[in-house]
Design a protein around this motif. Structure first.
Motif, PDB file in Angstrom:
ATOM      1  N   LEU A  31       0.813  -1.208   0.000  1.00 29.04           N
ATOM      2  CA  LEU A  31       0.000   0.000   0.000  1.00 29.04           C
ATOM      3  C   LEU A  31       0.847   1.260   0.000  1.00 29.04           C
ATOM      4  O   LEU A  31       0.480   2.267  -0.619  1.00 29.04           O
ATOM      5  CB  LEU A  31      -0.945  -0.013   1.205  1.00 29.04           C
ATOM      6  N   ARG A  32       1.975   1.212   0.683  1.00 33.19           N
ATOM      7  CA  ARG A  32       2.839   2.392   0.689  1.00 33.19           C
ATOM      8  C   ARG A  32       3.370   2.682  -0.704  1.00 33.19           C
ATOM      9  O   ARG A  32       3.451   3.839  -1.118  1.00 33.19           O
ATOM     10  CB  ARG A  32       4.000   2.190   1.670  1.00 33.19           C
ATOM     11  N   HIS A  34       1.854   2.039  -3.497  1.00 33.84           N
ATOM     12  CA  HIS A  34       0.751   2.623  -4.255  1.00 33.84           C
ATOM     13  C   HIS A  34       0.563   4.098  -3.908  1.00 33.84           C
ATOM     14  O   HIS A  34       0.289   4.921  -4.795  1.00 33.84           O
ATOM     15  CB  HIS A  34      -0.536   1.843  -3.996  1.00 33.84           C
ATOM     16  N   GLU A  35       0.713   4.440  -2.633  1.00 38.08           N
ATOM     17  CA  GLU A  35       0.595   5.843  -2.229  1.00 38.08           C
ATOM     18  C   GLU A  35       1.693   6.692  -2.879  1.00 38.08           C
ATOM     19  O   GLU A  35       1.428   7.798  -3.369  1.00 38.08           O
ATOM     20  CB  GLU A  35       0.674   5.962  -0.708  1.00 38.08           C
ATOM     21  N   GLU A  36       2.920   6.179  -2.874  1.00 31.89           N
ATOM     22  CA  GLU A  36       4.022   6.919  -3.491  1.00 31.89           C
ATOM     23  C   GLU A  36       3.825   7.037  -4.999  1.00 31.89           C
ATOM     24  O   GLU A  36       4.112   8.088  -5.597  1.00 31.89           O
ATOM     25  CB  GLU A  36       5.361   6.241  -3.163  1.00 31.89           C
ATOM     26  N   SER A  87      -9.477   0.097  -7.426  1.00 33.42           N
ATOM     27  CA  SER A  87      -8.841   0.433  -6.150  1.00 33.42           C
ATOM     28  C   SER A  87      -9.498   1.632  -5.475  1.00 33.42           C
ATOM     29  O   SER A  87      -8.921   2.217  -4.563  1.00 33.42           O
ATOM     30  CB  SER A  87      -7.355   0.731  -6.373  1.00 33.42           C
ATOM     31  N   LYS A  90      -9.059   2.883  -1.736  1.00 35.59           N
ATOM     32  CA  LYS A  90      -7.831   2.312  -1.194  1.00 35.59           C
ATOM     33  C   LYS A  90      -6.674   3.297  -1.376  1.00 35.59           C
ATOM     34  O   LYS A  90      -6.742   4.194  -2.205  1.00 35.59           O
ATOM     35  CB  LYS A  90      -7.508   0.986  -1.896  1.00 35.59           C
ATOM     36  N   PRO A  91      -5.597   3.118  -0.612  1.00 37.42           N
ATOM     37  CA  PRO A  91      -4.437   4.000  -0.775  1.00 37.42           C
ATOM     38  C   PRO A  91      -3.923   3.982  -2.211  1.00 37.42           C
ATOM     39  O   PRO A  91      -3.873   2.935  -2.853  1.00 37.42           O
ATOM     40  CB  PRO A  91      -3.400   3.407   0.188  1.00 37.42           C
ATOM     41  N   GLY A  92      -3.568   5.163  -2.711  1.00 32.99           N
ATOM     42  CA  GLY A  92      -3.001   5.261  -4.047  1.00 32.99           C
ATOM     43  C   GLY A  92      -3.997   5.399  -5.170  1.00 32.99           C
ATOM     44  O   GLY A  92      -3.604   5.454  -6.340  1.00 32.99           O
ATOM     45  N   TRP A  93      -5.293   5.468  -4.833  1.00 31.97           N
ATOM     46  CA  TRP A  93      -6.288   5.624  -5.889  1.00 31.97           C
ATOM     47  C   TRP A  93      -6.315   7.063  -6.384  1.00 31.97           C
ATOM     48  O   TRP A  93      -6.201   7.989  -5.586  1.00 31.97           O
ATOM     49  CB  TRP A  93      -7.671   5.238  -5.378  1.00 31.97           C
ATOM     50  N   ARG A  95      -4.961   4.518  -9.184  1.00 32.39           N
ATOM     51  CA  ARG A  95      -3.682   3.963  -9.604  1.00 32.39           C
ATOM     52  C   ARG A  95      -3.541   4.079 -11.121  1.00 32.39           C
ATOM     53  O   ARG A  95      -4.508   4.404 -11.815  1.00 32.39           O
ATOM     54  CB  ARG A  95      -3.592   2.516  -9.128  1.00 32.39           C
TER      55      ARG A  95
END
Length: 266
Positions: A31-32, A34-36, A87, A90-93, A95
């Motif tokens: 998840l990290r 994806h956030e980056e 996604s 969710k984190p990073g959406w 994507r």
């Protein structure tokens, strides 16, 4: 001590170099990461000086083997509800697999394994250049999962349908030379020549007017589900910008004056 970034992001002139940076776990995506990545894609699209992106994986063993399954098991055991396609939430959406309006071209540079979500990430790129040792697969069905980051949809569009369905339903691997023969990748070269080949594609893109490239990407992608009369009648956002741009005159003028064009993306 600060933890190593999951994604390396470097700007070289008009080119963005994006590297998935977990080589110790074959660039598995947590998840990290994806956030980056989301922050990188936001910056890439917003930076007017960036015209082309190159996405790759750190190390020589993998582009990415997809979702970090250890993290997934922990999340499920901690009560995370089941999910399906996409996604959102969710984190990073959103994507890359869901950035349907990303206007700039992205090249996937694939060396080694591109499996699961890693393959889906490559499929979401506009051009794909692979080393002859590259291996592609969507093995989700073997794990009780589904290629929910668009692999089911994109593979069925980018390969002959029965070929795609065979790989989706069985998780069978696809060698680089076979992927080239099927038209799934743009180039396959020996590993030692991979960077040179990618750079040649980058140089070819940079020779073209950036607004023309974006207009072509948008129109070609958006028109896939249109009839030809509908496609001709549609006003595409980036084509409107290209049509009224300074570069639309600079190209013909440079040809007449027998000099290289000076693109400004304006």
């Amino acid at each position: 001590m600060a933890e190593e970034p999951r994604v390396l992001y470097r700007k070289q002139g008009h080119v963005a170099r994006i590297t998935l940076n977990r080589p110790d776990v074959l660039n598995a995506m947590d998840l990290r990461m994806h956030e980056e990545l989301a922050a990188v894609w936001d910056d890439f699209e917003a930076d007017d000086n960036l015209w082309v992106g190159v996405l790759t994986g750190a190390g020589h063993r993998a582009f990415s083997v997809g979702q970090d399954l250890k993290e997934l098991v922990q999340r499920v055991e901690n009560g995370e509800p089941p999910s399906t396609f996409g996604s959102r939430g969710k984190p990073g959406w959103p994507r890359l697999t869901e950035r349907f309006d990303l206007s700039k071209p992205v090249i996937a540079r694939v060396n080694g394994y591109a499996l699961g979500g890693g393959f889906e990430l490559a499929l979401a790129c506009d051009l794909l250049v692979a080393a002859d040792s590259a291996t592609f697969a969507l093995p989700e069905a073997r794990l009780g999962l589904i290629a929910g980051a668009g692999g089911v949809f994109r593979l069925a569009r980018q390969l002959p349908f029965k070929t795609a369905l065979g790989h989706l339903m069985t998780g069978r691997r696809l060698a680089a030379d076979r992927a080239l023969a099927l038209g799934l990748v743009n180039d396959v070269v020996p590993t030692a020549e991979l960077d040179t080949c990618v750079d040649e594609w980058v140089e070819d893109l940079l020779r073209c007017a950036p607004l023309s490239v974006r207009a072509i990407k948008e129109a070609a992608t958006a028109s896939l589900s249109m009839s030809l009369p509908q496609a001709f009648a549609t006003r595409f956002t980036w084509e409107e910008r290209r049509m009224h741009s300074e570069d639309a005159l600079e190209g013909p003028r440079s040809f007449v004056e027998k000099r290289p064009p000076k693109w400004t993306a304006t």
